[in-house]
Motif scaffolding. Structure first.
Motif, PDB file in Angstrom:
ATOM      1  N   ALA A 332       0.843  -1.212   0.000  1.00 52.68           N
ATOM      2  CA  ALA A 332       0.000   0.000   0.000  1.00 52.68           C
ATOM      3  C   ALA A 332       0.868   1.248   0.000  1.00 52.68           C
ATOM      4  O   ALA A 332       1.965   1.265   0.577  1.00 52.68           O
ATOM      5  N   ILE A 333       0.386   2.278  -0.681  1.00 48.54           N
ATOM      6  CA  ILE A 333       1.104   3.566  -0.744  1.00 48.54           C
ATOM      7  C   ILE A 333       0.100   4.685  -0.469  1.00 48.54           C
ATOM      8  O   ILE A 333      -1.039   4.630  -0.941  1.00 48.54           O
ATOM      9  N   GLU A 334       0.529   5.679   0.311  1.00 46.39           N
ATOM     10  CA  GLU A 334      -0.334   6.837   0.579  1.00 46.39           C
ATOM     11  C   GLU A 334       0.333   8.125   0.107  1.00 46.39           C
ATOM     12  O   GLU A 334       1.516   8.341   0.363  1.00 46.39           O
ATOM     13  N   CYS A 335      -0.437   8.972  -0.571  1.00 43.44           N
ATOM     14  CA  CYS A 335       0.017  10.323  -0.919  1.00 43.44           C
ATOM     15  C   CYS A 335      -0.776  11.314  -0.088  1.00 43.44           C
ATOM     16  O   CYS A 335      -2.010  11.255  -0.057  1.00 43.44           O
ATOM     17  N   ARG A 336      -0.062  12.232   0.565  1.00 39.63           N
ATOM     18  CA  ARG A 336      -0.752  13.309   1.298  1.00 39.63           C
ATOM     19  C   ARG A 336      -0.974  14.441   0.315  1.00 39.63           C
ATOM     20  O   ARG A 336      -0.009  15.049  -0.167  1.00 39.63           O
ATOM     21  N   ILE A 337      -2.224  14.721   0.022  1.00 36.31           N
ATOM     22  CA  ILE A 337      -2.525  15.766  -0.954  1.00 36.31           C
ATOM     23  C   ILE A 337      -2.879  17.052  -0.217  1.00 36.31           C
ATOM     24  O   ILE A 337      -3.806  17.086   0.595  1.00 36.31           O
ATOM     25  N   ASN A 338      -2.083  18.087  -0.457  1.00 35.69           N
ATOM     26  CA  ASN A 338      -2.275  19.358   0.228  1.00 35.69           C
ATOM     27  C   ASN A 338      -2.812  20.410  -0.724  1.00 35.69           C
ATOM     28  O   ASN A 338      -2.497  20.375  -1.927  1.00 35.69           O
ATOM     29  N   ALA A 339      -3.584  21.344  -0.176  1.00 37.90           N
ATOM     30  CA  ALA A 339      -3.994  22.505  -0.962  1.00 37.90           C
ATOM     31  C   ALA A 339      -2.845  23.504  -0.882  1.00 37.90           C
ATOM     32  O   ALA A 339      -2.786  24.361  -0.004  1.00 37.90           O
ATOM     33  N   GLU A 340      -1.883  23.315  -1.773  1.00 39.90           N
ATOM     34  CA  GLU A 340      -0.665  24.135  -1.778  1.00 39.90           C
ATOM     35  C   GLU A 340      -0.208  24.297  -3.213  1.00 39.90           C
ATOM     36  O   GLU A 340      -0.484  23.433  -4.055  1.00 39.90           O
ATOM     37  N   ASP A 341       0.551  25.345  -3.454  1.00 43.71           N
ATOM     38  CA  ASP A 341       1.199  25.478  -4.739  1.00 43.71           C
ATOM     39  C   ASP A 341       2.274  24.380  -4.813  1.00 43.71           C
ATOM     40  O   ASP A 341       3.123  24.299  -3.921  1.00 43.71           O
ATOM     41  N   PRO A 342       2.250  23.509  -5.847  1.00 40.91           N
ATOM     42  CA  PRO A 342       3.187  22.379  -5.852  1.00 40.91           C
ATOM     43  C   PRO A 342       4.651  22.802  -6.041  1.00 40.91           C
ATOM     44  O   PRO A 342       5.553  22.007  -5.786  1.00 40.91           O
ATOM     45  N   ASP A 343       4.894  24.040  -6.454  1.00 40.84           N
ATOM     46  CA  ASP A 343       6.277  24.498  -6.614  1.00 40.84           C
ATOM     47  C   ASP A 343       6.773  25.263  -5.398  1.00 40.84           C
ATOM     48  O   ASP A 343       7.881  25.046  -4.924  1.00 40.84           O
ATOM     49  N   THR A 344       5.937  26.165  -4.869  1.00 40.60           N
ATOM     50  CA  THR A 344       6.414  27.004  -3.759  1.00 40.60           C
ATOM     51  C   THR A 344       5.942  26.482  -2.400  1.00 40.60           C
ATOM     52  O   THR A 344       6.433  26.903  -1.371  1.00 40.60           O
ATOM     53  N   PHE A 345       4.958  25.603  -2.387  1.00 38.21           N
ATOM     54  CA  PHE A 345       4.354  25.051  -1.171  1.00 38.21           C
ATOM     55  C   PHE A 345       3.591  26.100  -0.363  1.00 38.21           C
ATOM     56  O   PHE A 345       3.282  25.891   0.800  1.00 38.21           O
ATOM     57  N   ALA A 346       3.277  27.240  -0.986  1.00 42.19           N
ATOM     58  CA  ALA A 346       2.447  28.228  -0.284  1.00 42.19           C
ATOM     59  C   ALA A 346       1.041  27.654  -0.153  1.00 42.19           C
ATOM     60  O   ALA A 346       0.504  27.119  -1.126  1.00 42.19           O
ATOM     61  N   PRO A 347       0.431  27.739   1.045  1.00 41.88           N
ATOM     62  CA  PRO A 347      -0.932  27.216   1.218  1.00 41.88           C
ATOM     63  C   PRO A 347      -1.897  27.888   0.251  1.00 41.88           C
ATOM     64  O   PRO A 347      -1.718  29.056  -0.100  1.00 41.88           O
ATOM     65  N   CYS A 348      -2.880  27.134  -0.190  1.00 43.99           N
ATOM     66  CA  CYS A 348      -3.803  27.646  -1.189  1.00 43.99           C
ATOM     67  C   CYS A 348      -5.244  27.317  -0.778  1.00 43.99           C
ATOM     68  O   CYS A 348      -5.901  26.489  -1.397  1.00 43.99           O
ATOM     69  N   PRO A 349      -5.740  27.946   0.300  1.00 41.62           N
ATOM     70  CA  PRO A 349      -7.121  27.673   0.707  1.00 41.62           C
ATOM     71  C   PRO A 349      -8.085  28.300  -0.299  1.00 41.62           C
ATOM     72  O   PRO A 349      -7.663  29.066  -1.159  1.00 41.62           O
ATOM     73  N   GLY A 350      -9.375  27.983  -0.177  1.00 40.64           N
ATOM     74  CA  GLY A 350     -10.357  28.581  -1.090  1.00 40.64           C
ATOM     75  C   GLY A 350     -11.464  27.607  -1.412  1.00 40.64           C
ATOM     76  O   GLY A 350     -11.559  26.529  -0.816  1.00 40.64           O
ATOM     77  N   LYS A 351     -12.275  28.006  -2.397  1.00 42.22           N
ATOM     78  CA  LYS A 351     -13.459  27.200  -2.720  1.00 42.22           C
ATOM     79  C   LYS A 351     -13.127  26.102  -3.735  1.00 42.22           C
ATOM     80  O   LYS A 351     -12.502  26.356  -4.764  1.00 42.22           O
ATOM     81  N   ILE A 352     -13.572  24.891  -3.421  1.00 41.04           N
ATOM     82  CA  ILE A 352     -13.425  23.766  -4.355  1.00 41.04           C
ATOM     83  C   ILE A 352     -14.603  23.845  -5.320  1.00 41.04           C
ATOM     84  O   ILE A 352     -15.752  23.656  -4.919  1.00 41.04           O
ATOM     85  N   THR A 353     -14.304  24.130  -6.579  1.00 45.96           N
ATOM     86  CA  THR A 353     -15.404  24.294  -7.532  1.00 45.96           C
ATOM     87  C   THR A 353     -15.807  22.960  -8.143  1.00 45.96           C
ATOM     88  O   THR A 353     -16.950  22.774  -8.546  1.00 45.96           O
TER      89      THR A 353
END
Ligand code: ADP
Length: 449
Positions: A332-353
């Motif tokens: 088994a493998i797990e990926c932690r998926i974050n709401a972040e810019d994948p290059d800078t890792f700045a958090p990216c909260p907001g509305k999921i459309t």
């Protein structure tokens, strides 16, 4: 068995605990901040209580408010989840004083193991292999003396540390003053105590941890290991089970050592012993006295629902399994998926459309997200855990690739592209990576770009 459990957490984890309770016929109480009134676990729980404003300090860390919510709703137990109050011994003690069961170890066990210095001592006495280390450091001079005794490189850590914070590496006498001062300053800012100590710094270890379950009657089993070496800033990004670095006899050997140690310490409930693994040897790092983010990969391979076991153990039930009953199946493998810019890792909260989670055989998505949900900016940026399970590591990798391709999250940036990138690198495919690989890979990659 409990009739009603209060879930003192939020996000995907609150939902995870709710699901276990539901399947056990236990009613649930959600607690939430003002910012989380629309969260999925709040919608699904039998009852919900608002415990304060958005700031965690005033809501999810507000011990009095949480205990009041439990008393008002008549909950007979509290599941703390991970993060927030999960490793707070004072909270566990307060909960029990109010006649409510804390789903976890005792406050005393949490105190012993939550302090890295006393935990190291307990680990040594319980026969766990460990890195050479120091007592609490008194001054820069003291740090220099210890570093020369242990041998450079060394890592200075906060005794109350967590989340990869407050750790500084020194490679020679020249770095020691700065490492000591910075580690102490970070500890002071982030943790209850600014006491720091030192360990030998291993240069190319893997991070391998063992999951254990222990009941109140001295029965202990292990559920195998998880390899969490894909890290960024000492934080886990991808985890897999079993570790590509261990064979069955190494697994049995460390499993036996760990179970013996847990019996000696007298620990109860679920726990994880974290080790570094280098050149065929294990070195104890710390014990997490709670559920871990990456527990689902162990559930996939062992077939054991760890959250249900935590609840059963806390209710006084004996472990329903012996070590021989535990069979490990597949990978088994797990990926932690974050709401972040994948290059800078700045958090990216907001509305999921738009939200479309992958499905099919061997796929599990643990997430609180639904279409139209707005991710609040106040909390951790992890929004989903994607877990794949298949017969072999290769098949799990193919499945993971397929699942990441299917995953659609619109409205916010996520780290899905980072995961796709990592799993296409030959070091990952071959299982030949250590805790520094991801950072080194990203440094190289960013320079080229
Ligand atoms: P935290 O409690 O903040 O998570 P840990 O002690 O568990 O801190 O360490 C987190 C990570 O830091 C480890 O997974 C590893 O990557 C790195 N690390 C910690 N101690 C050492 C060490 N002695 N040598 C090399 N790396 C280390």
């Amino acid at each position: 068995m409990f009739e009603k459990v209060l879930i003192a957490n939020r996000g995907e984890l609150a939902l995870r605990i709710h699901r276990a309770c539901r399947e056990m016929g236990i009613r649930t109480v959600a607690v939430h901040s003002e910012a989380d009134a629309n969260a999925m676990h709040v919608r699904l729980a039998d009852e919900a209580v608002c415990i304060g404003p958005a700031r965690s300090a005033e809501s999810y860390l507000n011990k009095q408010a949480i205990i009041s919510a439990a008393l008002i709703t008549g909950a007979d137990a509290i599941h703390p989840g991970f993060g927030f109050l999960s490793e707070n011994a004072d909270f566990a003690e307060m909960v029990e004083l109010h006649g409510i069961t804390f789903i976890g170890p005792t406050a005393e066990q949490m105190r012993l193991l939550g302090d890295k210095i006393t935990a190291r001592q307990a680990a040594i006495e319980a026969g766990l292999p460990i890195t050479p280390g120091s007592a609490a450091l008194e001054s820069v001079e003291d740090a220099r003396v210890w570093a020369n005794k242990i041998g450079y490189p060394v890592i200075i850590k906060a005794k109350d540390g967590g989340g990869g914070k407050g750790m500084k590496v020194a490679f020679s006498d020249e770095d020691i003053a700065e490492a000591y001062t910075m580690a102490k300053a970070e500890a002071k800012a982030a943790f209850p105590s600014d006491v720091v100590y030192m360990e030998k710094y291993l240069q190319h270890p893997r991070h391998i941890e063992m999951q254990i379950l222990a009941d109140k009657y001295g029965n202990v089993i292990h559920l195998g290991e998880r390899d969490c070496s894909i890290q960024r800033n000492h934080q886990k990004v991808i985890e897999e089970c079993p570790s590509p670095a261990l064979n069955q006899s190494q697994r049995q050997e460390i499993g036996q050592i760990v179970c013996n140690a847990i019996k000696k310490i007298g620990y109860q409930n679920a726990g994880t012993l974290e080790f570094m693994y280098e050149d065929g040897k294990f070195y104890f790092l710390e014990m997490n006295t709670r559920l871990q983010v990456e527990h689902p990969i162990t559930e996939a391979v062992s077939g054991i629902d760890i959250v249900k076991e935590q609840i059963r153990i806390a209710s006084g039930a004996a472990l329903g399994y012996t070590q021989e009953d535990i069979q490990f199946r597949g990978h088994a493998i797990e990926c932690r998926i974050n709401a972040e810019d994948p290059d800078t890792f700045a958090p990216c909260p907001g509305k999921i459309t738009e939200w479309h989670a992958p499905g099919g055989l061997g796929i599990r998505v643990d997430s609180e997200i639904y279409s139209g949900y707005t991710i609040p900016p106040f909390y951790d940026s992890m929004i989903a855990k994607l877990i794949v399970h298949a017969k072999t590591r290769n098949a799990a990798l193919m499945r993971l690739r397929r699942a990441l391709e299917e995953f659609i999250i619109m409205g916010v940036k996520t780290t899905i592209p980072l995961h796709q990138n990592i799993i296409s690198q030959h070091e990952f495919i071959d299982g030949q990576y250590n805790i520094h690989w991801l950072t080194e890979y990203m440094n190289k990659h960013q320079k080229k770009a």
